[in-house]
Write a protein that holds these residues in place. Structure first.
Motif, mmCIF file in Angstrom:
data_model
loop_
_atom_site.group_PDB
_atom_site.id
_atom_site.type_symbol
_atom_site.label_atom_id
_atom_site.label_comp_id
_atom_site.label_asym_id
_atom_site.label_seq_id
_atom_site.Cartn_x
_atom_site.Cartn_y
_atom_site.Cartn_z
ATOM 1 N N GLY A 86 0.768 -1.231 0.000
ATOM 2 C CA GLY A 86 0.000 0.000 0.000
ATOM 3 C C GLY A 86 0.801 1.283 0.000
ATOM 4 N N ASN A 87 2.091 1.242 -0.376
ATOM 5 C CA ASN A 87 2.892 2.467 -0.394
ATOM 6 C C ASN A 87 2.915 3.134 -1.766
ATOM 7 O OD1 ASN A 87 4.565 0.704 -1.796
ATOM 8 N ND2 ASN A 87 6.443 1.395 -0.787
ATOM 9 N N GLY A 88 2.132 2.602 -2.703
ATOM 10 C CA GLY A 88 2.056 3.191 -4.033
ATOM 11 C C GLY A 88 3.142 2.765 -4.977
ATOM 12 N N VAL A 89 4.008 1.853 -4.573
ATOM 13 C CA VAL A 89 5.114 1.379 -5.412
ATOM 14 C C VAL A 89 4.941 -0.122 -5.633
ATOM 15 C CG1 VAL A 89 7.620 1.161 -5.613
ATOM 16 C CG2 VAL A 89 6.624 3.133 -4.436
ATOM 17 N N PRO A 90 4.977 -0.595 -6.874
ATOM 18 C CA PRO A 90 4.836 -2.038 -7.092
ATOM 19 C C PRO A 90 6.036 -2.802 -6.558
ATOM 20 C CG PRO A 90 5.400 -0.921 -9.134
ATOM 21 C CD PRO A 90 5.126 0.157 -8.130
ATOM 22 N N GLU A 91 5.796 -4.027 -6.163
ATOM 23 C CA GLU A 91 6.881 -4.900 -5.714
ATOM 24 C C GLU A 91 7.473 -5.627 -6.920
ATOM 25 O OE1 GLU A 91 6.641 -3.578 -3.018
ATOM 26 O OE2 GLU A 91 4.527 -3.561 -2.547
ATOM 27 N N ILE A 92 8.598 -6.266 -6.732
ATOM 28 C CA ILE A 92 9.185 -7.083 -7.788
ATOM 29 C C ILE A 92 9.518 -8.466 -7.237
ATOM 30 C CG2 ILE A 92 10.117 -5.056 -8.963
ATOM 31 C CD1 ILE A 92 12.899 -5.881 -8.037
ATOM 32 N N ALA A 93 9.599 -9.433 -8.137
ATOM 33 C CA ALA A 93 10.042 -10.778 -7.782
ATOM 34 C C ALA A 93 11.306 -11.082 -8.557
ATOM 35 C CB ALA A 93 8.965 -11.807 -8.105
ATOM 36 N N VAL A 94 12.286 -11.658 -7.876
ATOM 37 C CA VAL A 94 13.570 -11.979 -8.493
ATOM 38 C C VAL A 94 13.890 -13.447 -8.239
ATOM 39 C CG1 VAL A 94 16.016 -11.409 -8.662
ATOM 40 C CG2 VAL A 94 14.364 -9.618 -8.075
ATOM 41 N N GLY A 95 14.165 -14.174 -9.301
ATOM 42 C CA GLY A 95 14.507 -15.584 -9.176
ATOM 43 C C GLY A 95 15.964 -15.792 -8.800
ATOM 44 N N ALA A 96 16.210 -16.877 -8.089
ATOM 45 C CA ALA A 96 17.567 -17.335 -7.770
ATOM 46 C C ALA A 96 17.587 -18.839 -8.061
ATOM 47 C CB ALA A 96 17.914 -17.045 -6.317
ATOM 48 N N PRO A 97 17.684 -19.216 -9.333
ATOM 49 C CA PRO A 97 17.379 -20.590 -9.747
ATOM 50 C C PRO A 97 18.316 -21.672 -9.234
ATOM 51 C CG PRO A 97 18.256 -19.314 -11.579
ATOM 52 C CD PRO A 97 17.987 -18.334 -10.481
ATOM 53 N N TYR A 98 19.470 -21.279 -8.694
ATOM 54 C CA TYR A 98 20.406 -22.289 -8.193
ATOM 55 C C TYR A 98 20.626 -22.136 -6.699
ATOM 56 C CZ TYR A 98 20.897 -22.349 -13.192
ATOM 57 O OH TYR A 98 20.608 -22.391 -14.534
ATOM 58 N N ASP A 99 19.643 -21.549 -6.030
ATOM 59 C CA ASP A 99 19.729 -21.360 -4.588
ATOM 60 C C ASP A 99 19.715 -22.711 -3.878
ATOM 61 O OD1 ASP A 99 19.365 -19.273 -2.278
ATOM 62 O OD2 ASP A 99 17.926 -20.865 -1.851
ATOM 63 N N PRO A 100 20.602 -22.916 -2.909
ATOM 64 C CA PRO A 100 20.644 -24.203 -2.192
ATOM 65 C C PRO A 100 19.640 -24.254 -1.055
ATOM 66 C CG PRO A 100 22.428 -22.820 -1.434
ATOM 67 C CD PRO A 100 21.725 -22.043 -2.526
#
Length: 478
Positions: A86-100
């Motif tokens: 609700g702060n007026g700024v969209p969030e983002i999603a970031v992948g880490a495909p080789y995360d252990p």
């Protein structure tokens, strides 16, 4: 009297700026560190340019990101989400495909980070999504190699769609047929419910889930539909000459239900792009929905084939200059209608590209940058530039899918300290984070070494429009 001689100096560019907004100061690097962009425009023609006016890095040690990345995480694939706090700024999603999943890094199923954003591109807080009772992953799934978003249930909050191209996909544990996950998120970024989609790409090593794009509502049911790349599919002797050059790739069109399940599906492959595709091209490595470019009521989609060899001499395979296909889709099925190729020798694109640029390795619809009513396209070339530092191109498109003009933005100060960091491996259009009229583009650098080798990073770049004119300069000298 001295005789005057006219000397024509071959100059690359004279830039005349007509900036109608106040640009913020460049952050993170001094202005003289910036790499000079390459412009392609006919002499004498006025047109748009993109200038990076502000830059914010998010990594293991920058951007107020307090999550802990592991070596070789490749934190880079990125997509925009809704404003969930609700702060007026969209969030983002970031992948880490080789995360252990364990301290010894023996089990690497992958992960996705939901980042709650400030308007300046820094991180407020985060939530990590990895294998648990809701999302069950296994070693090598590469969960997070692709990410996209869509509001399937029309509740005003984007669902997160995550590729897991290393998932067995109904085959043996090592089949790597691939899968995608549709995640319905809570406001805090945790997973409410999850839907796994698989058993579509039946070939081993098809890597279904290499790329994902929201392509809008194709069948008119108010539910957005998806395109999913399977860049490892169709690895066979295409022309019957006894040679298997590598995977041709394919793209699956998924008509979706509001629950995140699949209503119906179909696929696009080499049979739709002949002549043109060759073994090893890896069609479907990147995808972007473009809407309706020409107003004919049919949507277009951009498809990356980053190992295309067009323009290479000799044309003998493994040149990997790359290409993209602007493909028109028939509604309501999403099946192929026609296409326009853009590469070294196609689609009005002047480039230049060189061998192993991998042009088309990432794609993002960046809206109409030049005000001509046609959306424009960002295209990654993650091993372009010296030492594989990477770059991306902005293509200003015509309604027929050809290129009106183009601009290359090299990695420059964003490449990091090491070589082969692959700036431009992923692209995500964030629109205008801070409401200043300048658009933001997220650019992934999966081999950035902040905090440790190949942990990865994302740059949030403000990209402003500038008008410019390309003219030759004639000097009279005695």
């Amino acid at each position: 009297m001295k005789k005057l001689t006219t000397l024509l100096l071959v100059l690359s560019l004279v830039v005349v700026t007509f900036i109608t907004l106040t640009l913020p100061l460049v952050s993170a690097k001094e202005a003289n560190d910036f790499a000079m962009p390459v412009f392609n425009l006919p002499p004498g023609q006025i047109g748009p340019s993109a200038a990076i006016t502000q830059a914010q890095k998010i990594s293991d040690i920058e951007g107020n990101f307090t999550g802990v990345l592991a070596n070789k995480d490749s934190f880079a694939p990125v997509t925009v989400l809704s404003d969930m706090n609700g702060n007026g700024v969209p969030e983002i999603a970031v992948g880490a495909p080789y995360d252990p999943q364990d301290a010894e890094a023996a089990n690497t199923p992958g992960a996705v980070w939901v980042l709650y954003m400030n308007a300046n591109g820094t991180v407020i807080s985060h939530t990590k999504i990895t294998s648990d009772t809701t999302v069950t992953l296994a070693n090598g799934n590469a969960f997070g190699l692709a990410v996209a978003s869509a509001d399937f249930n029309n509740d005003g909050r984007f669902e997160l769609v995550v590729g897991a191209p290393g998932d067995p996909g109904g085959g043996t544990p090592t089949a790597r047929r691939g899968a995608i996950w549709v995640l319905f998120l809570n406001a805090d970024g945790t997973v409410n419910t999850a839907q796994r989609i698989t058993n579509l790409a039946w070939q081993d090593d098809a890597n279904f889930g290499t790329a994902i794009a929201n392509i809008g509502d194709l069948d008119g049911d108010t539910v957005p539909d998806l395109a999913v790349g399977a860049s490892g599919a169709n690895n066979f002797d295409l022309w019957g000459d006894g040679t298997v050059d590598g995977p041709i790739g394919e793209v699956w069109m998924l008509l979706m239900n509001a629950t995140g399940t699949v209503k119906s599906s179909g696929n696009l492959g080499w049979w739709n792009f002949t002549p043109g595709l060759e073994g090893g091209d890896r069609l479907g490595s990147a995808l972007a929905g473009l809407g309706d470019l020409n107003g004919d009521g049919l949507p277009e989609m951009a498809i990356g084939a980053p190992r295309d060899d067009s323009g290479s001499v000799p044309l003998d395979g493994n040149r990997n200059r790359g290409a993209i296909y602007i493909t028109t889709l028939m509604t309501p099925t999403g099946v192929y209608s026609t296409h326009q190729k853009i590469g070294s020798t196609d689609g009005g694109f002047a480039g230049p590209l060189k061998d192993k640029d991998f042009f088309g390795g990432s794609l993002a619809n960046i809206g109409d940058m030049n005000g001509d009513g046609v959306v424009d396209l960002a295209v990654g070339a993650p091993e372009s530039e010296a030492a594989g530092l990477g770059a991306f191109w902005i293509l200003y498109l015509n309604t027929n899918g050809t290129v009106k003009s183009s601009q290359k933005l090299p990695a420059g100060p964003y490449a990091g300290a090491g070589n082969n960091n692959w700036f431009g491996s992923s692209l995500g259009f964030l629109d205008d984070l801070n409401g200043d009229g300048v658009r933001e583009l997220a650019v992934g650098v999966p081999k950035d070494d902040d905090g440790g080798p190949n942990r990865g990073a994302v740059w949030v770049l403000s990209v402003a429009n500038i008008n410019y004119v390309y003219v030759p300069i004639i000097l009279k000298v005695s």
